[in-house]
Write a protein that holds these residues in place. Structure first.
Motif, short mmCIF file in Angstrom:
data_model
loop_
_atom_site.label_atom_id
_atom_site.label_comp_id
_atom_site.label_asym_id
_atom_site.label_seq_id
_atom_site.Cartn_x
_atom_site.Cartn_y
_atom_site.Cartn_z
N TYR A 59 0.84 -1.20 0.00
CA TYR A 59 0.00 0.00 0.00
C TYR A 59 0.88 1.25 0.00
O TYR A 59 0.61 2.23 -0.71
CB TYR A 59 -0.91 0.01 1.23
CG TYR A 59 -2.18 -0.79 1.08
CD1 TYR A 59 -3.03 -0.61 -0.02
CD2 TYR A 59 -2.56 -1.72 2.04
CE1 TYR A 59 -4.20 -1.34 -0.15
CE2 TYR A 59 -3.73 -2.47 1.92
CZ TYR A 59 -4.55 -2.27 0.82
OH TYR A 59 -5.71 -3.00 0.69
N GLY B 285 1.09 4.15 -2.83
CA GLY B 285 0.87 5.55 -2.48
C GLY B 285 2.00 6.45 -2.94
O GLY B 285 1.77 7.54 -3.47
N ASN B 286 3.23 5.97 -2.79
CA ASN B 286 4.38 6.76 -3.21
C ASN B 286 4.46 6.91 -4.72
O ASN B 286 4.97 7.91 -5.23
CB ASN B 286 5.67 6.15 -2.65
CG ASN B 286 5.91 6.54 -1.21
OD1 ASN B 286 6.33 7.65 -0.91
ND2 ASN B 286 5.60 5.63 -0.29
N GLU C 79 -5.90 9.96 -3.99
CA GLU C 79 -5.80 8.49 -4.10
C GLU C 79 -4.53 7.99 -3.40
O GLU C 79 -4.54 6.96 -2.72
CB GLU C 79 -5.78 8.09 -5.57
CG GLU C 79 -6.08 6.64 -5.82
CD GLU C 79 -6.13 6.28 -7.29
OE1 GLU C 79 -5.93 5.10 -7.62
OE2 GLU C 79 -6.37 7.18 -8.13
N ALA C 80 -3.46 8.76 -3.56
CA ALA C 80 -2.19 8.40 -2.90
C ALA C 80 -2.34 8.43 -1.39
O ALA C 80 -1.87 7.53 -0.68
CB ALA C 80 -1.08 9.37 -3.34
N MET D 233 -4.06 5.29 -0.11
CA MET D 233 -3.16 4.14 -0.08
C MET D 233 -2.16 4.24 1.07
O MET D 233 -1.91 3.27 1.80
CB MET D 233 -2.39 4.03 -1.41
CG MET D 233 -3.24 3.60 -2.59
SD MET D 233 -3.76 1.87 -2.42
CE MET D 233 -4.69 1.66 -3.94
N LEU D 234 -1.58 5.43 1.23
CA LEU D 234 -0.61 5.63 2.31
C LEU D 234 -1.26 5.42 3.67
O LEU D 234 -0.65 4.84 4.58
CB LEU D 234 0.00 7.04 2.21
CG LEU D 234 0.93 7.28 1.03
CD1 LEU D 234 1.20 8.77 0.86
CD2 LEU D 234 2.24 6.52 1.20
N ASP E 68 6.39 6.45 4.37
CA ASP E 68 4.97 6.72 4.17
C ASP E 68 4.53 7.97 4.93
O ASP E 68 3.74 8.78 4.42
CB ASP E 68 4.13 5.52 4.61
CG ASP E 68 4.33 4.32 3.70
OD1 ASP E 68 4.98 4.49 2.65
OD2 ASP E 68 3.85 3.23 4.03
N HIS F 160 3.02 11.44 3.36
CA HIS F 160 1.85 12.14 3.88
C HIS F 160 2.15 13.63 4.02
O HIS F 160 1.38 14.48 3.59
CB HIS F 160 1.48 11.58 5.26
CG HIS F 160 0.38 10.59 5.25
ND1 HIS F 160 0.58 9.27 4.93
CD2 HIS F 160 -0.95 10.71 5.52
CE1 HIS F 160 -0.57 8.62 5.02
NE2 HIS F 160 -1.50 9.47 5.37
#
Length: 304
Positions: A203, A207-208, A219-220, A223-224, A245, A249
């Motif tokens: 995940y 995200g990254n 959306e990222a 996931m993060l 992560d 953020h």
């Protein structure tokens, strides 16, 4: 009638000592694993030539005690390759892995899993050496043989897809990386628990990738968030992934200065960073104070 002549005392003693000598010789013979352990110790102390000499003795020792087949020799070369790879001697590792592959191909050895192991090890070596194009080729080849097996070893497939995805990520080909990470995540979700740490890492990787594609910030963040929730259960085991992560953020939130959702996410990230004793905690806290101050100013009628 002539009787058999009894052996003399000298002959009896000679036979006794000869048998004892043979027993000592046999008991002093080293096994293949003994030689391998000895070579490992040499490598731990940087004595490469002595390690090479010891491994040659291991092969000679095996040829004396058994008729080692070419396929068996290929397996030994593979093990030598892993040993050198363990000590970051990539050139020597690749040399023996390629020798192993040549023997398997030459003698048409059965068992695709051996070829998978070799290609995967070669992929890892080139990956760690920063040769991502070569690493990708070997990983793709490993994937080809693993899919041929079709024997349910999904964990290996997850590992290959993840590693190929990381290569695409490093090459800034984020869409290709996402394809591979999604495939790895799909496999992991089929046979692992929802809270498995490898799922949390995937995940985070997704995200990254998404945060580097225009218009994919929200959306990222989703996931993060999922990745952080899983990884924060055991922060001591996943510190590196968790910190990446959290930092992601932090970076994304800067694009949503007036968003209540951004403040909520940042508060969550700050809470997790404190629990995991992250060095990002002070930075996150400062940024949160700035956002809340900015939000208060915008909501104050006198400020407007």
């Amino acid at each position: 009638m002539e009787c058999d002549k009894a052996p003399s005392r000298i002959e009896v003693k000679l036979t006794y000592y000869s048998g004892k000598f043979q027993h000592i010789q046999q008991s002093s013979l080293k096994s293949y694993q003994d030689y391998l352990s000895e070579a490992n110790k040499f490598l731990e102390n940087g004595r490469i030539q002595e390690a090479l000499s010891t491994l040659q003795k291991a092969l000679k020792g095996e040829s004396k005690t058994q008729n080692i087949l070419k396929q068996g020799l290929a397996k030994r070369y593979y093990e030598f390759g892993l040993l050198f790879g363990k000590h970051n001697l990539i050139q020597l590792a690749n040399k023996y892995l390629n020798k192993s592959l040549e023997l398997y191909d030459k003698y048409n050895s059965t068992g695709e899993h051996f070829r998978y192991d070799i290609y995967f090890a070669l992929g890892n070596n080139h990956f760690h050496a920063g040769k991502f194009d070569d690493a990708s080729k070997y990983y793709e080849k490993a994937l080809e043989f693993k899919l041929k097996e079709n024997n349910g070893t999904y964990s290996h497939l997850q590992e290959i897809y993840t590693n190929i995805g990381i290569i695409y990520y490093k090459q800034k080909n984020y869409r290709k990386a996402i394809e591979k990470f999604e495939k790895a995540l799909e496999i992991a979700q089929d046979y692992k628990s929802k809270e498995d740490l490898s799922i949390g890492i995937l995940y985070g990787l997704l995200g990254n990738c998404l945060m580097n594609i225009q218009g994919k910030d929200l959306e990222a963040l989703g996931m993060l968030n999922k990745g952080i929730q899983i990884l924060s259960q055991k922060p001591e085991q996943n510190k590196e992934s968790l910190m990446i992560d959290l930092f992601s953020h932090f970076m994304i939130v800067q694009n949503f200065r007036n968003s209540p959702e951004a403040i909520r996410i940042l508060k969550k990230a700050l809470q997790i960073s404190r629990l995991s004793k992250s060095h990002f905690a002070s930075s996150l806290n400062l940024h949160l104070e700035t956002l809340e101050s900015r939000k208060a100013e915008l909501e104050d009628p006198e400020f407007v």
